[in-house]
Design an enzyme around this catalytic site. Structure first.
Site, PDB file in Angstrom:
ATOM      1  N   ASN A  93      11.537   2.006  -6.320  1.00  0.00           N
ATOM      2  CA  ASN A  93      12.428   2.982  -5.701  1.00  0.00           C
ATOM      3  C   ASN A  93      12.204   3.037  -4.192  1.00  0.00           C
ATOM      4  O   ASN A  93      11.378   2.315  -3.642  1.00  0.00           O
ATOM      5  CB  ASN A  93      12.220   4.355  -6.345  1.00  0.00           C
ATOM      6  CG  ASN A  93      13.497   5.169  -6.394  1.00  0.00           C
ATOM      7  OD1 ASN A  93      14.298   5.159  -5.467  1.00  0.00           O
ATOM      8  ND2 ASN A  93      13.695   5.885  -7.494  1.00  0.00           N
ATOM      9  N   HIS A 123     -11.310  -0.924   5.489  1.00  0.00           N
ATOM     10  CA  HIS A 123     -12.450  -1.214   6.361  1.00  0.00           C
ATOM     11  C   HIS A 123     -13.715  -0.691   5.690  1.00  0.00           C
ATOM     12  O   HIS A 123     -13.667   0.285   4.939  1.00  0.00           O
ATOM     13  CB  HIS A 123     -12.285  -0.532   7.720  1.00  0.00           C
ATOM     14  CG  HIS A 123     -11.164  -1.082   8.528  1.00  0.00           C
ATOM     15  ND1 HIS A 123     -11.324  -2.143   9.392  1.00  0.00           N
ATOM     16  CD2 HIS A 123      -9.854  -0.735   8.600  1.00  0.00           C
ATOM     17  CE1 HIS A 123     -10.168  -2.410   9.969  1.00  0.00           C
ATOM     18  NE2 HIS A 123      -9.254  -1.573   9.504  1.00  0.00           N
TER      19      HIS A 123
END
Length: 192
Positions: A93, A123
Site C-alpha cells: 500500500n 549503525h
C-alpha cells in the site's frame, strides 16, 4: 573489517593515513541509492492510473520484471531495490519504505498496509564504531503474511507464514507462523 554484518564506511588504509575516504563497497551502495532515489522520485509523481509508466520504473528499481499479480501503490520508497525480492501476489500500500541493502524477501500473497517500514541496515551502538561501519541483516517474510499500517520491521527478522503484524508494531524479534503480534515492542497476542 567488512563482513556479512558490517560494512566499513571509510577506506581502512587511507583512514590509517589520516584521510577520510569512502570505501569501495560503501561508495557503490551510495551510487545505487542516488540512482534509485531518482527513479522513485519519478515513480511517485506519475498519475495513479499510469500502469505502464509505474511498471517500467518499478522494473528498473528492482532490476527485473514484476512477478504476476504484484501491486504497489505509490508513493513507494526504497534505497537499493536490487535486494527487494517480491513473490507473486504481493500487495504494498501507499507510503511504504524498504531499506533493502541487506535483503528483503516478501513471500507469495504478503499484504502490507500503508506506511510500513522495513529496515535492513543500521549503525553499531558503540559510539566509537557508529560512524565507521554499517550493520545489516536480511528480513524474510513468509507466505500469506499481513503487515498492518505503520508497522516497522527491523534487521534480521523472519516472519512466519500466515502471521499478522498489527498496525504500529515494532518487530525486532522473529515471529512464529500463524501468530498475531502487536504493540510498540511487538509481542505475541495469540496463535492459531
Amino acid at each position: 573489517m567488512a563482513s556479512d554484518n558490517f560494512m566499513l564506511i571509510h577506506d581502512a588504509e587511507r583512514q590509517a593515513q589520516g584521510e577520510r575516504v569512502l570505501g569501495a563497497e560503501f561508495t557503490a551502495m551510495h551510487e545505487r541509492v542516488v540512482q534509485v532515489t531518482a527513479l522513485t522520485s519519478r515513480l511517485n509523481i506519475l498519475p495513479f492510473d499510469d500502469e505502464t509508466g509505474k511498471t517500467a520504473l518499478l522494473e528498473q528499481i528492482l532490476g527485473r520484471p514484476l512477478p504476476a499479480g504484484v501491486t504497489i501503490y505509490p508513493p513507494f520508497y526504497t534505497d537499493h531495490g536490487l535486494r527487494l525480492d517480491l513473490a507473486e501476489r504481493v500487495f504494498i500500500n501507499q507510503g511504504c519504505t524498504f531499506l533493502d541493502y541487506a535483503g528483503i524477501r516478501l513471500g507469495r500473497g504478503v499484504m502490507i498496509g500503508p506506511k510500513a517500514t522495513f529496515i535492513t541496515m543500521g549503525h553499531p551502538v558503540d559510539p566509537e564504531e557508529r560512524r565507521q561501519f554499517l550493520t545489516g541483516a536480511p528480513i524474510d517474510v513468509a507466505e500469506n503474511v499481513w503487515i498492518g499500517a505503520g508497522a516497522m520491521i527491523l534487521p534480521g527478522v523472519s516472519i512466519g507464514r500466515d502471521s499478522v503484524i498489527a498496525a504500529g508494531a515494532v518487530v525486532a524479534d522473529d515471529v512464529p507462523a500463524k501468530t498475531l503480534v502487536a504493540g510498540p515492542k511487538a509481542a505475541v497476542r495469540r496463535t492459531w
